[in-house]
Design an enzyme around this catalytic site. Structure first.
Site, mmCIF file in Angstrom:
data_model
loop_
_atom_site.group_PDB
_atom_site.id
_atom_site.type_symbol
_atom_site.label_atom_id
_atom_site.label_comp_id
_atom_site.label_asym_id
_atom_site.label_seq_id
_atom_site.Cartn_x
_atom_site.Cartn_y
_atom_site.Cartn_z
ATOM 1 C CB SER A 176 -0.968 -0.055 1.184
ATOM 2 O OG SER A 176 -2.130 0.680 0.929
ATOM 3 C CG ASP A 221 -6.744 -3.115 -3.625
ATOM 4 O OD1 ASP A 221 -7.550 -2.405 -2.994
ATOM 5 O OD2 ASP A 221 -5.527 -3.140 -3.399
ATOM 6 C CG HIS A 239 -5.578 -2.819 0.157
ATOM 7 N ND1 HIS A 239 -4.894 -2.375 -0.940
ATOM 8 C CD2 HIS A 239 -5.024 -2.169 1.229
ATOM 9 C CE1 HIS A 239 -3.978 -1.500 -0.568
ATOM 10 N NE2 HIS A 239 -4.025 -1.365 0.751
#
Length: 646
Positions: free
Chosen positions: A197, A303, A334
């Site tokens: 991320s 995601d 995610h």
């Protein structure tokens, strides 16, 4: 699977050294380079230290250049033997505020300020194998000076300065405010960056500077251009901007000093969706030509936080510049691959770092480029990605016998369809009633396919629409209509369930366990799967970077960028295109609630099909009706309303 059983330090060292360095050929007097690093070094006796690297910036405006905290765990023995080692680095804003990994682990420290627990398994597993692990607090977070600027110069310089220090090009100190310098005499200058991320985003950004010494990056569900995190061609994806993220991770010091930086984030990211210099600074794709590092990229194809446009445009830009690449694509949202394919991930990551940082000839560079999760926990590979023989194919919608329930094929359609924006409905609502005439969407479907059809890469949908209001948003989604069992990406775990038992990956200490909770796939049975989507503000019809008010009654043509994916629509299923207005909770609604008249003769989808148009023609030439049954279909739950954090 690479579970590690630990003997006494002395015995383990002797056995592993023999395994690592005395191969059969070497035992007979013919030295041979090892193919895999072994856990020959003591983790319990590893050096744990901290330095503060000077970034050369004064983001907090206190008249002193900012120093970023760098926590280091490295094996003691190589330096004692006069050998230097490579570094695996995770630069993150989350080490004190929010945690890393499925268990939200934080850094912890002893009384001297040296790190005790380093989140995740990287140090536990790789330090005994001859790597140093470095955890960098981004500027403005945890123990670092400066201000968080959310992917901008300060964020990237925080991590790049550490790569420079490891190569002797920057200065570091033994304390945050002191004058005693520290040198990385133990490092050989070769660095690999990894992170999920925001952390992986920093890896992308540092790679895009072309910094020498950065040999590889492993971005996991990472951003490639921050504009695309907040907007889709003018349509806002969230109701706030980067200032909210900065406030979320700021240290107390940064909160006290960084009001000016916060205001710049507000001013530079207007909610109009217009491109500004702030976004140019945070667009790493434009600098893909500077990337020297190899890239091992992983992404969940469902995601809905860091959406898959990010990996698609980054991958394509890296390919154009000849960057050595590898990719994993899962059915998850995610989620870190450590939590959906743990054993294979650790093994592959181990061999990747051995090859890229230690130079071991272990064959990973000759293996298939792509691993793709086709069904939950069922994986296939592709020699290259997208596969050879993938061609962009134009599919065209046409009217059917019922309003809003049309056909999809290779020939140009005619006539119009009408869509009225309903911000209370999402892509799951549209797909569930694709065979029913509803005012909120127009759906176009193929006949049941007689052969599998594989889409691999990024699609676009061009729409010509006439609005009734000065503002209008558009959504386009691709749907696989047919029964399947998939990972439940809309569930809270985004495709996984965390269990209570643990598996261990490396060595442990009293303060830092190498054992982590296991997971299993969270599955659900569905009648349809939305597998790619894209959005736009129709006011951006003339420019991706600036929107204008619309003239009601005037036709406009705009192209929506759909998220990259790799999906097989199997024989017996149908491929569908849906065009609608606001996709609830995935984009914000416009100021008005327009009705849009779609000109089907000037509307089309360009999709990356393996085998191209001939493959589609062969698969869609059946005799069954193209009109789906008018019943409600089951799918995942609707996207959740949440301000997400990358």
């Amino acid at each position: 699977m690479r579970f590690t059983t630990w003997r006494s330090p002395a015995a383990a060292a002797v056995v592993a050294l023999m395994a690592a360095f005395l191969t059969p050929a070497a035992a007979h007097g013919a030295p041979q380079k090892p193919r895999e690093s072994q856990p020959v070094y003591s983790y319990a006796n590893a050096v744990r230290e901290a330095v503060w690297v000077d970034t050369g910036l004064d983001g907090d405006g206190d008249g002193k250049t900012d120093r970023v905290a760098v926590d280091i765990v490295r094996p003691r023995e190589p330096a004692q033997q006069g050998r230097r080692i490579p570094v695996i680095m995770d630069a993150s804003p989350y080490y004190s505020c929010c945690g890393r990994g499925n268990e939200s682990q934080l850094k912890t420290y002893d009384a001297k300020g040296d790190v005790v627990q380093m989140p995740l398994f990287y140090d536990n597993y790789f330090v005994p194998r001859g790597y140093a692990f470095v955890g960098v607090d981004l500027a403005g977070t945890n123990r670092s000076d400066g201000c968080v600027d959310v992917g901008g110069r300060s964020d990237i310089r925080s991590a790049k300065a550490v790569v420079d220090w490891l190569n002797g090009r920057a200065r570091a100190y033994t304390t945050r405010t002191g004058t005693r310098t520290a040198k990385a005499t133990w490092a050989n200058g070769k660095t690999g960056m990894i992170g999920k991320s925001w952390d992986g985003t920093i890896a992308n950004g540092v790679a895009a500077t072309g910094v020498k010494g950065l040999k590889t990056v492993v971005p996991i569900s990472a951003i490639s251009s921050w504009y695309d995190y907040y907007f889709a061609k003018g349509a806002p994806l969230y109701d706030s901007g980067p200032d909210g993220l900065s406030d979320y991770v700021d240290s107390p010091d940064a909160q006290a000093k960084c009001a000016a930086v916060q205001q710049k984030l507000v001013d530079g990211a207007p909610r109009t969706g217009d491109w500004t210099p702030l976004w140019t600074e945070r667009d790493y794709v434009r600098n893909a030509g500077k990337v020297r590092a190899s890239v091992f990229l992983t992404q969940g194809m469902q995601d809905l936080n860091v959406r898959t446009k990010h990996f698609g445009q980054w991958w394509d830009a890296l390919a154009k510049n000849g960057v050595h690449r590898k990719i994993w694509l899962s059915q998850t949202g995610h989620v870190d691959p450590f939590d959906f394919r743990r054993g294979a991930w650790v093994d592959t990551l181990h061999r990747w770092f051995d090859h890229e940082l230690l130079g071991y000839d272990n064959g990973i560079d000759h293996e298939p480029m792509a691993d793709i999760e086709r069904h939950p926990e069922q994986w296939v590979t592709s020699k290259v990605w997208p596969p050879s023989g993938t061609h962009t194919t134009t599919l065209r919608p046409d009217r059917g016998t019922r309003a809003g329930v049309g056909t999809l094929g290779l020939t140009r359609g005619d006539g119009t369809e009408t869509v009225t924006d309903n911000p209370q409905l999402s892509e799951t609502d549209w797909a569930a009633k694709i065979g029913t005439s509803t005012p909120d969407k127009a759906g176009f479907v193929t006949r049941p396919l007689t052969h599998d059809v594989r889409l691999s890469g990024s699609s676009t949908v061009t729409v010509t629409a006439t609005p009734t209001t000065p503002t209008a948003h558009l959504s386009a989604v691709l749907v696989d209509l047919g029964p399947d069992t998939i990972r439940d990406y809309a569930d809270g775990g985004e495709g996984i369930t965390t269990l209570s038992d643990r598996t261990c990956w490396g060595a442990s200490t009293a303060g830092d366990s190498a054992c982590f909770k296991t997971t299993q796939a969270k599955k659900t049975a569905v009648d349809y799967t939305v597998f790619s989507r894209g959005w736009a503000d129709l006011g951006n019809y003339a420019s991706d970077r600036k929107g204008v008010p619309l003239t009601p009654g005037k036709a406009y043509t705009i192209t929506l960028d759909l998220a990259a994916t790799d999906h097989v629509v199997p024989a017996g299923h149908r491929l569908a295109l849906i065009v609608a207005g606001t996709d609830k909770d995935l984009i914000d609604p416009p100021a008005d609630k327009p009705t849009l008249t779609l000109d089907l003769s000037h509307t089309s989808a360009r999709v990356p099909l393996v085998g191209g148009a001939p493959a589609f023609l062969r698969a869609s030439s059946g005799t069954a009706s193209a009109a789906p049954e008018a019943r409600t279909l089951d799918g995942v739950t609707a996207p959740r309303t949440a301000q997400r954090v990358p």
